[in-house]
Design a protein around this motif. Structure first.
Motif, short mmCIF file in Angstrom:
data_model
loop_
_atom_site.label_atom_id
_atom_site.label_comp_id
_atom_site.label_asym_id
_atom_site.label_seq_id
_atom_site.Cartn_x
_atom_site.Cartn_y
_atom_site.Cartn_z
N ASP A 127 13.06 11.94 -0.86
CA ASP A 127 13.47 12.18 0.53
C ASP A 127 14.36 11.08 1.09
OD1 ASP A 127 11.98 14.63 0.92
OD2 ASP A 127 10.18 13.36 0.90
N PHE A 128 14.28 9.88 0.51
CA PHE A 128 15.11 8.78 1.02
C PHE A 128 16.57 9.14 0.80
CE2 PHE A 128 11.15 6.40 -0.21
CZ PHE A 128 10.68 6.29 1.08
N GLY A 129 17.34 9.11 1.87
CA GLY A 129 18.75 9.49 1.80
C GLY A 129 18.98 10.97 2.08
N SER A 130 17.92 11.75 2.26
CA SER A 130 18.06 13.18 2.54
C SER A 130 18.42 13.41 4.01
CB SER A 130 16.75 13.92 2.23
OG SER A 130 15.75 13.54 3.18
N ASP B 268 2.56 19.93 10.55
CA ASP B 268 3.94 20.00 10.04
C ASP B 268 4.56 18.62 9.82
OD1 ASP B 268 4.30 19.23 12.66
OD2 ASP B 268 6.05 20.48 12.97
N ILE B 269 3.72 17.58 9.78
CA ILE B 269 4.22 16.23 9.55
C ILE B 269 4.15 15.92 8.05
CG2 ILE B 269 3.91 13.78 10.02
CD1 ILE B 269 2.62 14.60 12.71
N ASP B 270 5.30 15.60 7.49
CA ASP B 270 5.39 15.28 6.07
C ASP B 270 5.52 13.77 5.88
OD1 ASP B 270 5.55 18.04 5.54
OD2 ASP B 270 7.73 18.01 5.54
N LEU B 271 4.86 13.24 4.84
CA LEU B 271 5.12 11.86 4.43
C LEU B 271 6.25 11.91 3.41
CD1 LEU B 271 1.70 10.07 3.84
CD2 LEU B 271 3.45 9.51 5.50
N GLU C 186 0.83 -1.21 0.00
CA GLU C 186 0.00 0.00 0.00
C GLU C 186 0.87 1.26 0.00
OE1 GLU C 186 -2.83 -0.10 3.19
OE2 GLU C 186 -3.97 -1.73 2.28
N TYR C 187 1.93 1.25 0.78
CA TYR C 187 2.83 2.41 0.81
C TYR C 187 3.56 2.54 -0.53
CZ TYR C 187 6.50 5.62 2.31
OH TYR C 187 7.36 6.69 2.42
N ALA C 188 3.97 1.41 -1.11
CA ALA C 188 4.63 1.44 -2.42
C ALA C 188 3.69 2.03 -3.47
CB ALA C 188 5.07 0.04 -2.81
N ASP C 189 2.41 1.65 -3.43
CA ASP C 189 1.43 2.20 -4.37
C ASP C 189 1.27 3.70 -4.16
OD1 ASP C 189 -0.50 1.70 -6.49
OD2 ASP C 189 -2.05 2.09 -4.99
N PHE C 190 1.24 4.12 -2.90
CA PHE C 190 1.16 5.56 -2.59
C PHE C 190 2.35 6.30 -3.20
CE2 PHE C 190 2.94 8.82 0.21
CZ PHE C 190 1.95 9.78 0.14
N LEU C 191 3.55 5.74 -3.05
CA LEU C 191 4.74 6.38 -3.61
C LEU C 191 4.66 6.49 -5.13
CD1 LEU C 191 7.56 4.82 -1.42
CD2 LEU C 191 6.69 7.17 -1.32
N LEU C 192 4.09 5.49 -5.78
CA LEU C 192 3.94 5.52 -7.23
C LEU C 192 2.97 6.61 -7.69
CD1 LEU C 192 3.80 1.72 -8.12
CD2 LEU C 192 5.62 3.34 -8.71
N HIS C 193 1.96 6.89 -6.87
CA HIS C 193 0.94 7.86 -7.27
C HIS C 193 1.18 9.27 -6.74
CE1 HIS C 193 -1.11 4.08 -8.17
NE2 HIS C 193 -1.70 4.79 -9.11
N ALA C 194 1.51 9.39 -5.47
CA ALA C 194 1.66 10.72 -4.86
C ALA C 194 3.12 11.08 -4.59
CB ALA C 194 0.86 10.81 -3.57
N ASP C 195 3.95 10.08 -4.34
CA ASP C 195 5.38 10.26 -4.07
C ASP C 195 5.66 11.27 -2.96
OD1 ASP C 195 8.01 9.57 -4.30
OD2 ASP C 195 8.41 10.83 -6.03
N GLY C 196 4.98 11.08 -1.84
CA GLY C 196 5.15 11.96 -0.69
C GLY C 196 3.96 12.87 -0.51
N TRP C 197 3.90 13.51 0.65
CA TRP C 197 2.79 14.42 0.92
C TRP C 197 3.23 15.41 1.98
CZ3 TRP C 197 -2.26 13.14 -1.12
CH2 TRP C 197 -3.23 14.09 -0.84
N PRO C 198 3.65 16.62 1.55
CA PRO C 198 4.04 17.63 2.54
C PRO C 198 2.83 18.00 3.42
CG PRO C 198 4.70 18.27 0.33
CD PRO C 198 3.81 17.07 0.19
N ALA C 199 3.08 18.14 4.69
CA ALA C 199 2.08 18.59 5.66
C ALA C 199 0.81 17.76 5.63
CB ALA C 199 1.77 20.08 5.45
#
Length: 120
Positions: free
Chosen positions: A29-32, A21-24, A4-17
């Motif tokens: 971001d991986f390695g940042s 102030d919590i970001d997905l 489910e998280y992998a599918d989210f990354l394919l479609h939205a690739d993160g979600w600021p706020a």
């Protein structure tokens, strides 16, 4: 990785706020620096608090974090596993646990709607 998280990354690739102030984290971001800080915070919390991972999950991976506070979102991970995992919201200890990433995402929508209603 949780499907489910992998599918989210394919479609939205993160979600600021996603909540205040919590970001997905997205793939960029991986390695940042933010991701490295989140990994360090997970290590500190794991040294202080016993967090139930369940089953054969071996470690916690950060999937999101606060920009200004100690809130961090993690998922248990198992090497070679491709099954759903809970999302655990930590802030010094366990705040909330969602059975799946979808449950977590629906929970964040509900939190945002409640916050918007309180401001109206």
């Amino acid at each position: 990785m949780d499907p489910e998280y992998a599918d989210f990354l394919l479609h939205a690739d993160g979600w600021p706020a996603i909540l205040q102030d919590i970001d997905l984290f997205g793939t960029a971001d991986f390695g940042s620096v933010a991701y490295a800080e989140a990994e360090e915070l997970v290590r500190v919390i794991e040294d202080e608090v016993q967090i139930e991972r369940g089953g054969d999950f071996s470690r916690l991976i950060p999937i999101g974090a606060s920009r200004t506070d100690i809130d961090i979102l993690v998922m248990p991970c198992a090497s070679g596993s491709n099954r759903t995992a809970p999302v655990i919201w930590l802030a010094g200890g366990e705040i909330e646990r969602y059975r799946t990433f979808s449950d977590f995402f629906r929970g964040m929508i509900a939190e945002n709607l409640a916050e918007a209603d309180s401001l109206a």
